[in-house]
Design a protein around this motif. Structure first.
Motif, PDB file in Angstrom:
ATOM      1  N   ASN A  10       0.836  -1.193   0.000  1.00  0.00           N
ATOM      2  CA  ASN A  10       0.000   0.000   0.000  1.00  0.00           C
ATOM      3  C   ASN A  10       0.873   1.245   0.000  1.00  0.00           C
ATOM      4  O   ASN A  10       2.095   1.164  -0.165  1.00  0.00           O
ATOM      5  CB  ASN A  10      -0.942  -0.024   1.208  1.00  0.00           C
ATOM      6  CG  ASN A  10      -0.182  -0.242   2.513  1.00  0.00           C
ATOM      7  OD1 ASN A  10       0.967   0.186   2.670  1.00  0.00           O
ATOM      8  ND2 ASN A  10      -0.817  -0.921   3.458  1.00  0.00           N
ATOM      9  N   ILE A  11       0.256   2.395   0.196  1.00  0.00           N
ATOM     10  CA  ILE A  11       1.000   3.656   0.157  1.00  0.00           C
ATOM     11  C   ILE A  11       2.058   3.701   1.244  1.00  0.00           C
ATOM     12  O   ILE A  11       3.197   4.112   1.016  1.00  0.00           O
ATOM     13  CB  ILE A  11       0.029   4.838   0.285  1.00  0.00           C
ATOM     14  CG1 ILE A  11      -0.854   4.924  -0.954  1.00  0.00           C
ATOM     15  CG2 ILE A  11       0.788   6.142   0.494  1.00  0.00           C
ATOM     16  CD1 ILE A  11      -1.915   5.993  -0.884  1.00  0.00           C
TER      17      ILE A  11
ATOM     18  N   PHE B 171      -0.116  -1.752  -6.054  1.00  0.00           N
ATOM     19  CA  PHE B 171      -0.866  -1.294  -4.890  1.00  0.00           C
ATOM     20  C   PHE B 171      -2.114  -2.160  -4.731  1.00  0.00           C
ATOM     21  O   PHE B 171      -3.102  -1.988  -5.446  1.00  0.00           O
ATOM     22  CB  PHE B 171      -1.253   0.177  -5.054  1.00  0.00           C
ATOM     23  CG  PHE B 171      -0.109   1.131  -4.881  1.00  0.00           C
ATOM     24  CD1 PHE B 171       0.253   1.583  -3.614  1.00  0.00           C
ATOM     25  CD2 PHE B 171       0.624   1.565  -5.973  1.00  0.00           C
ATOM     26  CE1 PHE B 171       1.309   2.457  -3.445  1.00  0.00           C
ATOM     27  CE2 PHE B 171       1.680   2.440  -5.816  1.00  0.00           C
ATOM     28  CZ  PHE B 171       2.031   2.895  -4.551  1.00  0.00           C
TER      29      PHE B 171
ATOM     30  N   GLY C  74      -4.843   1.180  -1.146  1.00  0.00           N
ATOM     31  CA  GLY C  74      -4.281   2.528  -1.103  1.00  0.00           C
ATOM     32  C   GLY C  74      -4.387   3.087   0.295  1.00  0.00           C
ATOM     33  O   GLY C  74      -3.780   2.588   1.236  1.00  0.00           O
TER      34      GLY C  74
ATOM     35  N   THR D 256      -1.974  -1.523 -10.294  1.00  0.00           N
ATOM     36  CA  THR D 256      -2.932  -2.136  -9.375  1.00  0.00           C
ATOM     37  C   THR D 256      -3.240  -3.538  -9.885  1.00  0.00           C
ATOM     38  O   THR D 256      -3.057  -3.827 -11.075  1.00  0.00           O
ATOM     39  CB  THR D 256      -4.239  -1.329  -9.294  1.00  0.00           C
ATOM     40  OG1 THR D 256      -4.858  -1.303 -10.588  1.00  0.00           O
ATOM     41  CG2 THR D 256      -3.984   0.082  -8.801  1.00  0.00           C
TER      42      THR D 256
ATOM     43  N   LEU E  52      -5.168   6.254  -4.760  1.00  0.00           N
ATOM     44  CA  LEU E  52      -3.750   6.600  -4.632  1.00  0.00           C
ATOM     45  C   LEU E  52      -3.512   8.093  -4.458  1.00  0.00           C
ATOM     46  O   LEU E  52      -2.356   8.528  -4.399  1.00  0.00           O
ATOM     47  CB  LEU E  52      -2.981   6.108  -5.864  1.00  0.00           C
ATOM     48  CG  LEU E  52      -2.953   4.597  -6.088  1.00  0.00           C
ATOM     49  CD1 LEU E  52      -2.163   4.257  -7.339  1.00  0.00           C
ATOM     50  CD2 LEU E  52      -2.355   3.887  -4.878  1.00  0.00           C
TER      51      LEU E  52
ATOM     52  N   LEU F 137      -0.827   9.423  -2.081  1.00  0.00           N
ATOM     53  CA  LEU F 137       0.587   9.125  -2.319  1.00  0.00           C
ATOM     54  C   LEU F 137       1.351  10.334  -2.824  1.00  0.00           C
ATOM     55  O   LEU F 137       2.464  10.632  -2.359  1.00  0.00           O
ATOM     56  CB  LEU F 137       0.699   7.980  -3.331  1.00  0.00           C
ATOM     57  CG  LEU F 137       2.113   7.696  -3.883  1.00  0.00           C
ATOM     58  CD1 LEU F 137       3.024   7.158  -2.779  1.00  0.00           C
ATOM     59  CD2 LEU F 137       2.040   6.724  -5.056  1.00  0.00           C
TER      60      LEU F 137
END
Length: 445
Positions: free
Chosen positions: A197-198, A218, A221, A248, A257, A260
């Motif tokens: 993830n982020i 990802f 997110g 993704t 996202l 990010l």
């Protein structure tokens, strides 16, 4: 007639024959190239067998699929390969996806006896089996490329078997974030696949200060804390990263996202690729692009990035030399998701924002362009051709477009091809991807 006169290879020195055998396998690490072909070469005749066995490199790669907790035949095979490969560095791929499972496996134990020779290793195992790798700690002097994967749910464990690996430069972790294990982060240069993830992405960038390439899938997110967007994630300014890929998984292309981009600055990034991201990025993405002063290649594939947002971002990318914007065929039915539109084509036309050749010029150094042509874009033939022609002029300070690739998602009519051929006559390298809905441009000139 003497047998040696009938078989040309019988006149070749063993050393040369042995080298020829290496040409019989390619770079693919699979069962055919690492097991079947070496065994075949060693079973043609006694001379070929001697030549094959005399070449350790032929046996220094191995692809294995384990089933259950033991296999005498596979253990014997591994013993043979390890013996015949002598002191050669090893490239081994091991997949253990079929149970029953255990904390270790005899094949793994055999391989760990030769940890000093590990160079490129891929292990896809039940997570519990990774604990058995503790015995390779401090025994990995030449390990350069490491891939680890599992189907299991993982929990953080204090596993440090790969923490000391002075030659390790590339690390891949499939289906889990590498931050749950210990690695020599400061020396890593390439992470070809990161699932996370982020927070995982930013954590890896903060740890891997020497990274030059990173690809992230990802799987989830995250949302910034309302009213406090800078408190959830750390801010990372990475001064070495040159290549970033954001993706993704097929089952969740709508990963959010947006949080990010405000937390990431990449002053030396040269290539940015974003694939299969069916979520909006917001103004933060445009601001992120403004912090990429050295970007040369922007590749957008199957994204929901709107045309006006892309244009706003491109205004900041004066260093860009290659632009690729590809939409999914399904997006034809979703016009709001279209990125390649008349607005984008007009924006890419020289002097669209200003009569001055340089003032406000979008992508002044653009040399390569690749675009999806949907039904909407196909109706804008004049605008499309005008844009390309405008970039063939030899204006001072502006690059000349050298190559354009068209990827049709609809059937193109003859006029479209004729106009493209005319551009080819002007010196533009034109390529039309051959698909089920389009004819190749070759042969029409």
């Amino acid at each position: 007639m003497h047998p040696s006169r009938k078989i040309p290879s019988a006149r070749l020195p063993i050393e040369l024959l042995s080298e020829i055998f290496l040409l019989c396998v390619d770079d693919s690490v699979d069962q055919r190239n690492t097991i079947q072909i070496p065994l075949l070469l060693a079973n043609i005749c006694s001379r070929w067998r001697s030549a094959a066995i005399a070449n350790p490199q032929l046996w220094a790669r191995l692809f294995l699929k384990l089933a259950g907790t033991s296999s005498k035949s596979q253990t014997a095979l591994v013993d043979t390969w390890l013996a015949r490969s002598a002191a050669c560095p090893l490239t081994i791929y091991v997949f253990w996806e079929e149970g029953p499972f255990a904390d270790t496996h005899p094949v793994l134990e055999r391989l760990m006896n030769h940890a000093e020779r590990w160079r490129t290793m891929f292990f896809y195992l039940p997570y519990r089996a990774f604990k058995s790798f503790a015995r390779v700690r401090n025994r990995l002097p030449i390990l350069a490329d490491l891939s680890l994967g599992t189907d299991d749910d993982v929990v953080p464990l204090d596993l440090n078997m790969f923490e000391v690996a002075p030659s390790l430069r590339s690390l891949e972790c499939v289906n889990f974030a590498p931050t749950i294990l210990r690695f020599p982060w400061a020396q890593l240069e390439d992470i070809p696949l990161l699932s996370g993830n982020i927070a995982d992405c930013l954590d890896v960038l903060a740890r891997g200060t020497s990274l030059s390439k990173l690809s992230v899938i990802f799987v989830e997110g995250g949302a910034a804390v309302p009213g406090s967007p800078n408190t959830m994630y750390p801010y990372v300014c990475h001064k070495h990263l040159t290549c970033l890929t954001i993706m993704t998984p097929p089952w969740n292309e709508a990963v959010e996202l947006t949080p990010l981009f405000p937390h990431l600055t990449l002053p030396h990034l040269e290539t940015l690729t974003i694939c299969n991201v069916n979520s909006t990025f917001g103004d933060a993405f445009t601001q992120f692009l403004s912090r990429l002063p050295t970007l040369k290649t922007l590749h957008l594939r199957k994204t929901a990035l709107a045309d006006d947002q892309l244009v706003e971002g491109l205004k900041h990318l004066s260093s860009l030399t290659s632009l690729i914007v590809l939409s999914a065929p399904s997006q034809v039915a979703r016009p709001n998701d279209q990125t390649v539109t008349r607005y984008l084509l007009e924006a890419l036309t020289r002097n669209f924002f200003s009569n001055d050749a340089m003032d406000g010029m979008l992508l002044p150094r653009l040399q390569k362009l690749e675009l999806t042509v949907s039904s909407a874009a196909a109706r804008e033939l004049d605008t499309f051709v005008d844009m390309l022609q405008s970039r063939l002029r030899d204006d001072d300070g502006l690059a000349r477009l050298e190559h354009v690739r068209v990827r049709p998602s609809v059937l193109l009519d003859d006029e479209f091809f004729v106009r493209l051929v005319e551009l080819r006559d002007l010196g533009l390298d034109v390529e039309v991807e051959q698909t089920s809905v389009a004819s190749p441009i070759e042969g029409r000139a």
